[in-house]
Design a protein around this motif. Structure first.
Motif, PDB file in Angstrom:
ATOM      1  N   VAL A  99       6.407  71.713 -60.361  1.00 35.00           N
ATOM      2  CA  VAL A  99       6.284  70.652 -59.361  1.00 35.00           C
ATOM      3  C   VAL A  99       6.813  69.378 -60.011  1.00 35.00           C
ATOM      4  N   LYS A 100       7.766  68.732 -59.362  1.00 45.63           N
ATOM      5  CA  LYS A 100       8.479  67.597 -59.953  1.00 45.63           C
ATOM      6  C   LYS A 100       7.546  66.531 -60.521  1.00 45.63           C
ATOM      7  N   ILE A 101       6.526  66.167 -59.784  1.00 44.83           N
ATOM      8  CA  ILE A 101       5.668  65.081 -60.261  1.00 44.83           C
ATOM      9  C   ILE A 101       4.720  65.503 -61.381  1.00 44.83           C
ATOM     10  N   ARG A 102       4.666  66.800 -61.669  1.00 45.00           N
ATOM     11  CA  ARG A 102       3.750  67.294 -62.701  1.00 45.00           C
ATOM     12  C   ARG A 102       4.450  67.800 -63.951  1.00 45.00           C
ATOM     13  N   VAL A 103       5.755  67.672 -64.023  1.00 46.69           N
ATOM     14  CA  VAL A 103       6.485  68.235 -65.163  1.00 46.69           C
ATOM     15  C   VAL A 103       7.408  67.177 -65.766  1.00 46.69           C
ATOM     16  N   SER A 104       7.535  67.214 -67.071  1.00 54.82           N
ATOM     17  CA  SER A 104       8.485  66.321 -67.729  1.00 54.82           C
ATOM     18  C   SER A 104       9.836  67.031 -67.826  1.00 54.82           C
ATOM     19  N   ILE A 105      10.868  66.248 -67.972  1.00 50.42           N
ATOM     20  CA  ILE A 105      12.203  66.828 -68.120  1.00 50.42           C
ATOM     21  C   ILE A 105      12.251  67.684 -69.388  1.00 50.42           C
ATOM     22  N   ASP A 106      11.513  67.282 -70.420  1.00 52.76           N
ATOM     23  CA  ASP A 106      11.483  68.063 -71.661  1.00 52.76           C
ATOM     24  C   ASP A 106      10.877  69.442 -71.439  1.00 52.76           C
ATOM     25  N   LEU A 108      10.896  71.153 -68.655  1.00 53.86           N
ATOM     26  CA  LEU A 108      11.891  71.922 -67.913  1.00 53.86           C
ATOM     27  C   LEU A 108      12.988  72.427 -68.848  1.00 53.86           C
ATOM     28  N   ILE A 109      13.501  71.549 -69.688  1.00 50.47           N
ATOM     29  CA  ILE A 109      14.582  71.923 -70.614  1.00 50.47           C
ATOM     30  C   ILE A 109      14.102  73.010 -71.571  1.00 50.47           C
ATOM     31  N   ASN A 110      12.884  72.858 -72.086  1.00 48.27           N
ATOM     32  CA  ASN A 110      12.336  73.876 -73.007  1.00 48.27           C
ATOM     33  C   ASN A 110      12.215  75.240 -72.335  1.00 48.27           C
ATOM     34  N   LYS A 111      11.788  75.270 -71.079  1.00 44.56           N
ATOM     35  CA  LYS A 111      11.663  76.530 -70.350  1.00 44.56           C
ATOM     36  C   LYS A 111      13.030  77.160 -70.125  1.00 44.56           C
ATOM     37  N   VAL A 112      13.992  76.353 -69.714  1.00 44.34           N
ATOM     38  CA  VAL A 112      15.350  76.857 -69.493  1.00 44.34           C
ATOM     39  C   VAL A 112      15.906  77.413 -70.803  1.00 44.34           C
ATOM     40  N   ARG A 113      15.758  76.667 -71.873  1.00 47.70           N
ATOM     41  CA  ARG A 113      16.241  77.111 -73.179  1.00 47.70           C
ATOM     42  C   ARG A 113      15.601  78.443 -73.570  1.00 47.70           C
ATOM     43  N   ALA A 114      14.308  78.569 -73.362  1.00 53.17           N
ATOM     44  CA  ALA A 114      13.595  79.803 -73.714  1.00 53.17           C
ATOM     45  C   ALA A 114      14.105  80.993 -72.897  1.00 53.17           C
ATOM     46  N   ILE A 115      14.427  80.761 -71.639  1.00 51.40           N
ATOM     47  CA  ILE A 115      14.897  81.861 -70.778  1.00 51.40           C
ATOM     48  C   ILE A 115      16.311  82.306 -71.135  1.00 51.40           C
ATOM     49  N   VAL A 116      17.196  81.363 -71.410  1.00 54.33           N
ATOM     50  CA  VAL A 116      18.605  81.727 -71.641  1.00 54.33           C
ATOM     51  C   VAL A 116      18.887  82.191 -73.062  1.00 54.33           C
ATOM     52  N   GLN A 117      17.960  82.006 -73.968  1.00 55.15           N
ATOM     53  CA  GLN A 117      18.212  82.431 -75.355  1.00 55.15           C
ATOM     54  C   GLN A 117      17.684  83.801 -75.631  1.00 55.15           C
TER      55      GLN A 117
END
Length: 117
Positions: A99-106, A108-117
């Motif tokens: 949820v946008k108001i409950r998450v930091s950009i960091d 989000l980036i960490n989750k994306v990084r974890a999924i694609v690696q």
């Protein structure tokens, strides 16, 4: 792929992911996302749900019904925070839901990084 109709937020996410060494394509509505998915298969999709033309839920449904696309991890980033919306997105194949108001950009980036690696 980043699918977000807020151009500022989309550009921010794109810039941060490119800093991580990822190549990013952007779509600014669901219709554009579906057209881009027909041209190529990204490694991951960051997807907003409330968009013009075609909603993120409809994009998720299109992805889930396609044998060529349904293995692509989708990280939802939306203003919709109701349990029903979260469950619907996950039932359509979303790997993660923020949820946008409950998450930091960091986060989000960490989750994306974890999924694609």
């Amino acid at each position: 792929m980043v699918v977000e109709d807020d151009r500022f937020l989309s550009s921010l996410i794109k810039a941060r992911l490119e800093k991580e060494g990822l190549s990013i394509i952007q779509a600014f509505d669901g219709e554009e996302a579906i057209n881009l998915l027909r041209q190529g298969k990204p490694d991951l999709i960051v997807l907003d749900l409330i968009m013009p033309k075609v909603s993120g839920f409809e994009v998720l449904e299109t992805i889930s019904l396609s044998p060529q696309l349904n293995k692509i991890p989708v990280v939802v980033l939306s203003n919709l925070g109701q349990d029903d919306d979260i469950q619907k997105a996950k039932s359509l194949g979303a790997a993660e839901y923020f949820v946008k108001i409950r998450v930091s950009i960091d986060d989000l980036i960490n989750k994306v990084r974890a999924i694609v690696q």
